[in-house]
Design a protein around this motif. Structure first.
Motif, short mmCIF file in Angstrom:
data_model
loop_
_atom_site.label_atom_id
_atom_site.label_comp_id
_atom_site.label_asym_id
_atom_site.label_seq_id
_atom_site.Cartn_x
_atom_site.Cartn_y
_atom_site.Cartn_z
N ASP A 1 0.82 -1.21 0.00
CA ASP A 1 0.00 0.00 0.00
C ASP A 1 0.85 1.26 0.00
OD1 ASP A 1 -2.35 -1.42 -0.04
OD2 ASP A 1 -2.65 -1.37 2.14
N PHE A 2 2.01 1.21 0.68
CA PHE A 2 2.82 2.43 0.75
C PHE A 2 3.39 2.81 -0.62
CE2 PHE A 2 6.16 -0.71 1.40
CZ PHE A 2 7.24 -0.18 0.70
N ILE A 3 3.59 1.82 -1.49
CA ILE A 3 4.04 2.14 -2.86
C ILE A 3 2.91 2.82 -3.62
CG2 ILE A 3 4.76 1.18 -5.06
CD1 ILE A 3 7.00 1.04 -3.16
N LEU A 4 1.71 2.30 -3.49
CA LEU A 4 0.56 2.93 -4.14
C LEU A 4 0.36 4.35 -3.64
CD1 LEU A 4 -2.06 0.02 -4.19
CD2 LEU A 4 -0.80 0.98 -6.12
N ASP A 5 0.55 4.55 -2.35
CA ASP A 5 0.41 5.90 -1.79
C ASP A 5 1.46 6.84 -2.37
OD1 ASP A 5 -1.69 5.07 -0.24
OD2 ASP A 5 -0.48 4.73 1.56
N LEU A 6 2.66 6.34 -2.62
CA LEU A 6 3.73 7.19 -3.12
C LEU A 6 3.47 7.67 -4.54
CD1 LEU A 6 6.89 5.28 -1.81
CD2 LEU A 6 5.98 7.44 -0.95
N VAL A 7 2.80 6.84 -5.35
CA VAL A 7 2.64 7.20 -6.76
C VAL A 7 1.25 7.77 -7.07
CG1 VAL A 7 4.32 5.49 -7.54
CG2 VAL A 7 1.90 4.86 -7.42
N GLN A 8 0.37 7.84 -6.07
CA GLN A 8 -0.96 8.39 -6.31
C GLN A 8 -0.93 9.90 -6.21
OE1 GLN A 8 -3.66 6.78 -7.39
NE2 GLN A 8 -2.37 4.97 -7.47
N ILE A 9 -1.31 10.56 -7.32
CA ILE A 9 -1.42 12.01 -7.36
C ILE A 9 -2.87 12.35 -7.69
CG2 ILE A 9 -0.72 14.09 -8.63
CD1 ILE A 9 1.47 13.10 -6.84
N ASN A 10 -3.43 13.32 -7.00
CA ASN A 10 -4.85 13.63 -7.19
C ASN A 10 -5.20 13.92 -8.65
OD1 ASN A 10 -5.38 13.32 -4.49
ND2 ASN A 10 -5.00 15.46 -3.99
N LYS A 11 -4.23 14.49 -9.38
CA LYS A 11 -4.52 14.88 -10.76
C LYS A 11 -4.34 13.73 -11.74
CE LYS A 11 -3.16 19.69 -9.94
NZ LYS A 11 -2.21 20.78 -10.30
N CYS A 12 -3.88 12.58 -11.24
CA CYS A 12 -3.73 11.42 -12.12
C CYS A 12 -5.10 10.86 -12.48
CB CYS A 12 -2.92 10.32 -11.44
SG CYS A 12 -1.16 10.62 -11.35
N SER A 13 -5.24 10.39 -13.69
CA SER A 13 -6.45 9.71 -14.10
C SER A 13 -6.08 8.34 -14.63
CB SER A 13 -7.19 10.50 -15.19
OG SER A 13 -6.37 10.66 -16.31
N SER A 14 -6.69 7.29 -14.06
CA SER A 14 -6.43 5.94 -14.54
C SER A 14 -6.92 5.84 -15.98
CB SER A 14 -7.13 4.91 -13.66
OG SER A 14 -6.84 3.61 -14.10
N THR A 15 -6.10 5.27 -16.83
CA THR A 15 -6.45 5.27 -18.25
C THR A 15 -5.87 4.03 -18.93
OG1 THR A 15 -6.23 6.47 -20.34
CG2 THR A 15 -4.41 6.65 -18.80
N ALA A 16 -6.51 3.61 -19.99
CA ALA A 16 -6.02 2.47 -20.77
C ALA A 16 -5.22 2.98 -21.96
CB ALA A 16 -7.19 1.62 -21.22
N VAL A 17 -4.35 3.95 -21.74
CA VAL A 17 -3.61 4.57 -22.82
C VAL A 17 -2.73 3.55 -23.53
CG1 VAL A 17 -1.73 5.29 -21.29
CG2 VAL A 17 -2.10 6.50 -23.45
N SER A 18 -2.74 3.59 -24.83
CA SER A 18 -1.91 2.73 -25.66
C SER A 18 -1.11 3.60 -26.60
CB SER A 18 -2.78 1.75 -26.46
OG SER A 18 -2.03 1.17 -27.52
#
Length: 229
Positions: free
Chosen positions: A203-220
């Motif tokens: 969980d601490f890794i997920l917390d480190l890389v989570q930014i409020n402005k990030c949007s989960s996306t299926a970018v290819s």
């Protein structure tokens, strides 16, 4: 030689470049930098993607098929002494990758559709690629360039990458043409953050890389590049 498939979890986010500094400051103390990086911490990746005349790989992605595959030839920092053919397999949110080495001369032959040498290879992936080139009529479709920063956390085989300056080459499928005109694929000041791991991620890794402005996306990167070629 046949390689055993190893599936990994993969998450992708679009991220504003202004947030990269924050993420790097968080993960740098606990994650090691990829040994392939230069003094700047980045390395250049150039990929040549293949698809059928009917654009099967592209349409499978657009239509959201849960299981799909794509082939690409990839080199790093324009170093032609180390070139790989890669087959990337996607199953739901899991990915696996198989690779085989190619020489510069072999890649040139493939681009020119002179592929009979692949049939004689002892490598199962090269043999499969030959069949796909012959039967599915795979052909070079687009080139994608970007700079990657990669960080590794050994427990769970976790890899965090930041891909920036993502571009596609225009009017060429010559992966060795470093002077070709390129067009940016993402909005200004935007990069792609990827997180890959095996069975678990703390969980601490997920917390480190989570930014409020990030949007989960299926970018290819391949799919976006096809808007220009």
């Amino acid at each position: 030689m046949k390689q055993k498939l190893k599936y990994r979890h993969e998450m992708k986010h679009k991220i504003m470049n202004a947030d990269i500094v924050t993420i790097k400051s968080r993960i740098a103390p606990i994650m090691s930098i990829d040994k392939n990086a230069s003094n700047s911490g980045k390395y250049l990746i150039r990929s040549l993607y293949f698809d059928t005349p009917e654009d099967k790989a592209l349409l499978d992605k657009i239509n959201g098929f849960s299981t799909r595959e794509k082939f690409r030839i990839r080199l790093y920092n324009n170093d032609t002494s180390f070139i790989r053919l890669e087959k990337k397999i996607k199953h739901n949110n899991m990915t696996a990758k198989i690779s085989a080495r190619l020489s510069k001369e072999e890649v040139k032959k493939i681009i020119e559709n002179e592929i009979e040498f692949l049939k004689e290879s002892n490598d199962k992936l090269l043999q499969e690629f030959y069949v796909k080139l012959k039967c599915d009529r795979l052909r070079p479709k687009s080139i994608v360039d970007y700079y990657r920063e990669a960080y590794i956390y050994s427990s769970g085989n976790i890899r965090v990458t930041i891909d920036s300056d993502i571009r596609t080459a225009v009017n060429t499928v010559d992966i060795f043409d470093t002077k070709s005109q390129c067009i940016s694929l993402l909005e200004n000041n935007t990069s792609v953050l990827e997180v890959k791991y095996d069975e678990f991620i703390p969980d601490f890794i997920l917390d480190l890389v989570q930014i409020n402005k990030c949007s989960s996306t299926a970018v290819s990167k391949y799919a976006i590049s096809r808007a220009y070629v």
